[in-house]
Design a protein around this motif. Structure first.
Motif, PDB file in Angstrom:
ATOM      1  N   ASN A  69      78.426  39.688  11.993  1.00  0.00           N
ATOM      2  CA  ASN A  69      77.549  40.465  11.101  1.00  0.00           C
ATOM      3  C   ASN A  69      78.151  41.837  10.824  1.00  0.00           C
ATOM      4  O   ASN A  69      78.112  42.331   9.695  1.00  0.00           O
ATOM      5  N   GLN A  72      80.919  41.655   8.277  1.00  0.00           N
ATOM      6  CA  GLN A  72      80.410  41.592   6.902  1.00  0.00           C
ATOM      7  C   GLN A  72      80.045  42.991   6.396  1.00  0.00           C
ATOM      8  O   GLN A  72      80.339  43.337   5.252  1.00  0.00           O
ATOM      9  N   TYR A  76      81.498  45.393   3.103  1.00  0.00           N
ATOM     10  CA  TYR A  76      80.702  46.142   2.122  1.00  0.00           C
ATOM     11  C   TYR A  76      81.034  47.630   2.150  1.00  0.00           C
ATOM     12  O   TYR A  76      80.908  48.316   1.128  1.00  0.00           O
ATOM     13  N   ALA A  83      86.865  44.809   9.602  1.00  0.00           N
ATOM     14  CA  ALA A  83      86.288  43.467   9.483  1.00  0.00           C
ATOM     15  C   ALA A  83      87.212  42.437  10.124  1.00  0.00           C
ATOM     16  O   ALA A  83      86.761  41.563  10.875  1.00  0.00           O
TER      17      ALA A  83
END
Length: 96
Positions: A69, A72, A76, A83
């Motif tokens: 999570n 992700q 963004y 990441a």
């Protein structure tokens, strides 16, 4: 695990799950940096469980979920290297 330790483990895991849930809520609201903070807190809490005798297999699922999570969110936030780092760590945990 002694009863006292089991209670501490349960408490830490509950707090980790709550942090992950807050991270999910922040992610859904587009608050990616706060989601990162909450997922990081969840990871920290599960790591604390290690000091109370929880086996590695039992701790993998919540850490892997928080790492995935958080990865992700890093995408963004335009931090692809972070990441990749989180995904790599999650894969290492799964393959260990």
């Amino acid at each position: 695990i002694h009863y006292h330790d089991a209670t501490q483990v349960d408490t830490l895991l509950k707090l980790a799950e709550e942090a992950k849930s807050r991270g999910n809520d922040n992610f859904k609201a587009g608050n990616y940096q706060e989601a990162v903070n909450q997922y990081t807190e969840g990871i920290r809490l599960v790591h604390a469980v290690c000091h109370h005798g929880l086996k590695a297999n039992d701790e993998r699922a919540p850490i892997v979920a928080c790492l995935a999570n958080r990865a992700q969110c890093h995408l963004y936030l335009r931090a692809p290297r972070l990441a990749v780092d989180d995904c790599t760590l999650a894969m290492e945990l799964l393959l260990d």
